[in-house]
Scaffold this active site. Structure first.
Site, PDB file in Angstrom:
ATOM      1  N   GLY A 231       0.813  -1.215   0.000  1.00 27.12           N
ATOM      2  CA  GLY A 231       0.000   0.000   0.000  1.00 27.12           C
ATOM      3  C   GLY A 231       0.843   1.260   0.000  1.00 27.12           C
ATOM      4  N   THR A 232       0.405   2.262  -0.716  1.00 25.03           N
ATOM      5  CA  THR A 232       0.986   3.600  -0.737  1.00 25.03           C
ATOM      6  C   THR A 232      -0.164   4.551  -1.068  1.00 25.03           C
ATOM      7  OG1 THR A 232       1.471   3.404  -3.072  1.00 25.03           O
ATOM      8  CG2 THR A 232       3.217   2.778  -1.599  1.00 25.03           C
ATOM      9  N   THR A 233      -0.106   5.805  -0.916  1.00 29.27           N
ATOM     10  CA  THR A 233       0.896   6.726  -0.401  1.00 29.27           C
ATOM     11  C   THR A 233       0.243   7.510   0.730  1.00 29.27           C
ATOM     12  OG1 THR A 233       1.929   6.931  -2.585  1.00 29.27           O
ATOM     13  CG2 THR A 233       2.314   8.726  -1.031  1.00 29.27           C
TER      14      THR A 233
ATOM     15  N   ASP B 214      -4.044   7.545   0.036  1.00 34.16           N
ATOM     16  CA  ASP B 214      -4.783   7.024  -1.107  1.00 34.16           C
ATOM     17  C   ASP B 214      -5.361   5.661  -0.735  1.00 34.16           C
ATOM     18  OD1 ASP B 214      -2.272   5.541  -1.300  1.00 34.16           O
ATOM     19  OD2 ASP B 214      -2.992   4.940  -3.279  1.00 34.16           O
TER      20      ASP B 214
ATOM     21  N   LYS C 208      -5.845   3.118   4.884  1.00 38.75           N
ATOM     22  CA  LYS C 208      -4.436   3.268   5.252  1.00 38.75           C
ATOM     23  C   LYS C 208      -4.198   4.269   6.374  1.00 38.75           C
ATOM     24  CE  LYS C 208      -3.139   2.422   0.432  1.00 38.75           C
ATOM     25  NZ  LYS C 208      -2.388   2.923  -0.734  1.00 38.75           N
TER      26      LYS C 208
END
Length: 306
Positions: free
Chosen positions: A67-69, A84, A100
């Site tokens: 996962g990002t960001t 995101d 997240k």
């Protein structure tokens, strides 16, 4: 939860007085009772994030979702964190609606990036860690204490990180001990070895799109005057990151999937309503999609107009 020895109770009985006779903050049997993760490490280490388990070793890192960001910005009287929703698995999109950004206590929020399974467990275990300490000690951890606790947890995952399964949190919060409420917002970043750094520039980002997000925030941070403007800059930064980083998901107007965000101030941590994020994202997309500046019919820009 399954304990290693089912014939023995996980906790001493209250009648034995094993715990009641101990002053606050004292270890018992080499275990720091005020730390839930320390207790778990001694009683059931296989339940910790990144702990080795049964199955083949040497699993390719792109075989699990990442996962990002995450972005965070200080503002007068607090701090804003946003993330995101995309998780990738190699060159595939594993999920489009990953959460997240997690509120871990009344004045602290954690954003996660890296190996999704480990990072999510980090956030959940950290929330339990803070609650456990407050219940046993009767007072909440100071913000520096919260930083040290999270750094210890990150350091405990170093073995998995060296194998490529890195999970890095971004911590943001409101320091109740700061005499200046307008400057009480805090942002702390971590490295894989558990090192941490208080961000003094006022903004930070982690994840594969962080370089693009930080560049965007660097240009726009001067516009931050309150939580509302900080939230807009956070959305702009995530949009810029998604524009250049394939692992970062931008606003999905078709599916109605937008970034998540949390605002932390003197009154605590509050999730930004989805309707507000949606409206802000649509405004950003509209401003960047003007017909006179984009598309085949766009008017050429003269040098003196740059």
């Amino acid at each position: 939860m399954t304990w290693p020895n089912r014939d023995q109770p996980a906790f001493p009985s209250s009648s034995s007085g094993a715990f009641s006779a101990l002053p606050q903050g004292v270890s018992h049997g080499g275990v720091n009772l005020s730390s839930f993760s320390d207790f778990l490490r001694h009683q059931a280490p296989h339940l910790l994030p990144g702990a080795p388990g049964p199955g083949p070793t040497g699993l390719p890192t792109d075989a699990v979702p990442h996962g990002t960001t995450i972005v965070a910005l200080k503002c007068p009287g607090g701090v804003v964190m946003a993330g995101d929703r995309r998780a990738t698995q190699g060159n595939m999109i594993a999920s489009r609606d990953v959460q997240k950004v997690y509120i871990t206590d009344d004045y602290t929020v954690t954003g996660i990036a890296g190996t999704a399974a480990i990072a999510v467990e980090f956030a959940r275990l950290y929330a339990v860690e803070l609650e456990h300490y407050e219940k046993l000690e009767g007072v909440a951890l100071t913000f520096p204490g919260k930083v040290n606790r999270l750094a210890t947890m990150v350091r405990g995952n170093l073995g998995a990180a060296l194998q490529g399964f890195v999970a890095l949190p971004l911590l943001a919060g409101y320091d109740l001990d700061d005499p200046n409420p307008e400057a009480a917002g805090r942002i702390v970043s971590f490295d894989a070895a558990g090192g941490w750094n208080f961000e003094e520039e006022g903004y930070q980002s982690v994840g594969s799109g962080s370089i693009f997000a930080k560049s965007s925030m660097k240009k726009l941070y001067s516009q931050v005057t309150d939580a509302e403007s900080a939230l807009r800059v956070a959305v702009e930064a995530l949009y810029d990151a998604a524009d250049d980083d394939s692992a970062t998901g931008g606003p999905d107007l078709v599916r109605g999937i937008f970034p998540t965000a949390v605002v932390i101030g003197a009154d605590g941590a509050h999730e930004v309503p989805e309707a507000k994020i949606s409206s802000l994202c649509r405004e950003v997309v509209e401003n960047r999609s003007r017909t006179e500046t984009f598309g085949p019919d766009a008017r050429p820009t003269r040098g003196d107009e740059l």
